[in-house]
Design an enzyme around this catalytic site. Structure first.
Site, PDB file in Angstrom:
ATOM      1  N   LYS A 112      -4.103 -43.769  -2.764  1.00 21.74           N
ATOM      2  CA  LYS A 112      -4.722 -42.527  -3.245  1.00 21.74           C
ATOM      3  C   LYS A 112      -4.420 -42.394  -4.726  1.00 21.74           C
ATOM      4  O   LYS A 112      -3.440 -42.951  -5.235  1.00 21.74           O
ATOM      5  CB  LYS A 112      -4.175 -41.315  -2.490  1.00 21.74           C
ATOM      6  CG  LYS A 112      -5.145 -40.162  -2.391  1.00 21.74           C
ATOM      7  CD  LYS A 112      -6.267 -40.430  -1.402  1.00 21.74           C
ATOM      8  CE  LYS A 112      -7.194 -39.211  -1.294  1.00 21.74           C
ATOM      9  NZ  LYS A 112      -8.240 -39.423  -0.282  1.00 21.74           N
ATOM     10  N   ASP A 133     -13.163 -38.216  -4.025  1.00 20.56           N
ATOM     11  CA  ASP A 133     -12.447 -37.181  -3.266  1.00 20.56           C
ATOM     12  C   ASP A 133     -12.815 -35.868  -3.939  1.00 20.56           C
ATOM     13  O   ASP A 133     -13.834 -35.798  -4.642  1.00 20.56           O
ATOM     14  CB  ASP A 133     -10.934 -37.451  -3.286  1.00 20.56           C
ATOM     15  CG  ASP A 133     -10.168 -36.637  -2.241  1.00 20.56           C
ATOM     16  OD1 ASP A 133     -10.184 -37.020  -1.068  1.00 20.56           O
ATOM     17  OD2 ASP A 133      -9.566 -35.610  -2.621  1.00 20.56           O
TER      18      ASP A 133
END
Length: 447
Positions: A126, A166
């Protein structure tokens, strides 16, 4: 058993103090996975989970860019490369003022399990920045993305680390990021997913997380001989995930009552139909407006400022906004109002206390690492198409997505079914995700 779990969590807390989101995610996994580890000699004593909670690599860097007034701005950029036991790191980039190491480590840790559950060969990672795209011009966002990629490019690649979008990173941002990567590396590869359809993207990718969440909920309902048909559904959020979750609910015969953003929520007792949903999509995606503007066009609806929609009576709840948006009080309200199913579209939107309420009430509850895995699953399908230099049809991708979500659901049942027939999807998802990664780690030795 409690002593073993507590000792493990104490050690993790010592190493990661001041990171509440990450510790919350680790605790939720540890409480279900450690009892399984103790019962299986192949894992016991190998400190596999301790190795999994430690990122393989943590990257932090400065991002300098020039705003429209000519002033130099400075942001922080991050990439957490959590675990690569089953494939290259895979996970989104988040651009939001709240981004910090704790949030990204929690997201990366969750991503390891989520990617494992898809059965596709993807590790977990991430990244992102505390940059806020809201209120910025397209040129400012382009300059930031180019500056961000100017550092990130050296750490990623199609066989090393494949980022995606995201919160705050949509098709526009992915385009700018990919353009700079292509220039710096002088190569056209599938290093980013969520790309435009005309230059390597996959059909269904924008819809995948929302669709996948509803498909998972549909699988849970079918176990009980039920469906979305005629059900009242409360959805939080109004971004990509919420929009397409609402769209799929409508296609399956459900009635969407709510949508929300950081300012509050709208409640439309007549239902947010396809026409109204199209209005919301244009409002949020094109005009980048606030959900409160909905009632200016649809006056029969109500806008409730500063609250989440969980006080609205519903049969099914789909939290699709952000982490910890649904607390213990909200959970009690949902159960009291007759909610039979909660399926997480966001990452860890329910607090630990809320999940306890759902389990105590024995209602259907799907954790995000299982129910919102549709997005990364379709990203994996995009990676496959890029490698093949081939593009599947919309129907083909959608069918593959349905199959993946069904397989994830089956895995959760395998490891989460109690003796009384109740399915603990949290335990099922955690153990199923753990086993695949742990087996790969043990096979590869201490690396």
């Amino acid at each position: 058993m409690k002593k073993i779990v507590d000792e493990f969590l104490d050690l993790v807390k010592q190493r990661n103090s001041g990171e509440p989101e990450f510790l919350q995610a680790v605790e939720e996994v540890a409480e279900t996975v450690i009892p399984y580890i103790v019962q299986h000699d192949i894992y016991y004593g190998k400190n596999v989970l301790l190795r999994m909670v430690e990122p393989e690599r943590t990257i932090s860097f400065r991002v300098c860019w020039v705003d429209d007034s000519g002033e130099i701005q400075v942001n922080r950029g991050y990439r957490i490369q959590m675990n690569s036991a089953i494939g290259p790191y895979k996970g989104g980039l988040r651009f939001h003022p709240t981004v910090n190491m704790s949030i990204l480590k929690f997201l990366a840790f969750e991503q390891v399990f989520k990617n494992s559950l898809t059965t596709l060969p993807m590790g977990g990672g991430k990244g992102g920045s505390d940059f806020d795209p809201k209120g910025k011009s397209d040129n400012e966002i382009m300059r930031f993305c180019h500056a961000f990629m100017g550092e990130l490019f050296r750490h990623i690649g199609p066989n090393t680390d494949v980022p995606a979008g995201d919160i705050g990173v949509g098709a526009r941002e992915i385009g700018f990021l990919f353009g700079m990567y292509k220039k710096l590396r002088n190569e056209f590869t599938g290093v980013l997913t969520g790309k435009g359809i005309t230059w390597g993207g996959s059909l269904i990718r924008p819809e995948a997380t929302g669709y996948g969440n509803v498909y998972f909920a549909q699988n849970m309902l079918e176990v009980k001989g039920d469906s979305f048909e005629g059900k009242n559904v409360a959805v939080s959020g109004s971004g990509n995930v919420a929009q397409y979750a609402a769209e799929k609910v409508l296609q399956l015969g459900g009635k969407v009552l709510t949508l929300s953003d950081s300012g509050g929520y709208i409640y439309d007792k007549e239902g947010i139909d396809a026409e109204k949903l199209a209005f919301v999509m244009n409002l949020k995606n094109v005009k980048r407006g606030r959900i409160s503007e909905y009632i200016e066009t649809y006056s029969n609806a109500t806008y409730v400022e500063g609250k989440t929609p969980w006080e609205v009576k519903c049969d099914i709840a789909l939290p699709c906004a952000t982490q910890n948006e649904l607390n213990e009080q909200d959970a009690n309200t949902l159960v009291k109002n007759g909610c039979i199913c909660v399926s997480e579209g966001a990452n860890m939107p329910s607090t630990k206390e809320a999940i306890t309420v759902f389990h105590k009430a024995k209602i259907l509850f799907a954790p995000g690492k299982a129910s919102n895995a549709g997005g990364v699953a379709t990203s994996g399908l995009e990676m496959t198409q890029n490698s093949l230099r081939f593009k599947w049809s919309r129907e083909e991708v959608d069918n593959k997505l349905k199959e993946i979500m069904s397989n994830i659901h089956d895995s959760c049942i395998e490891y989460g079914k109690d003796d009384d027939g109740y399915i603990d999807y949290v335990r099922g998802a955690n153990i199923a995700g753990f086993v695949k990664v742990a087996d790969a780690m043990l096979a590869q030795g201490i690396v």
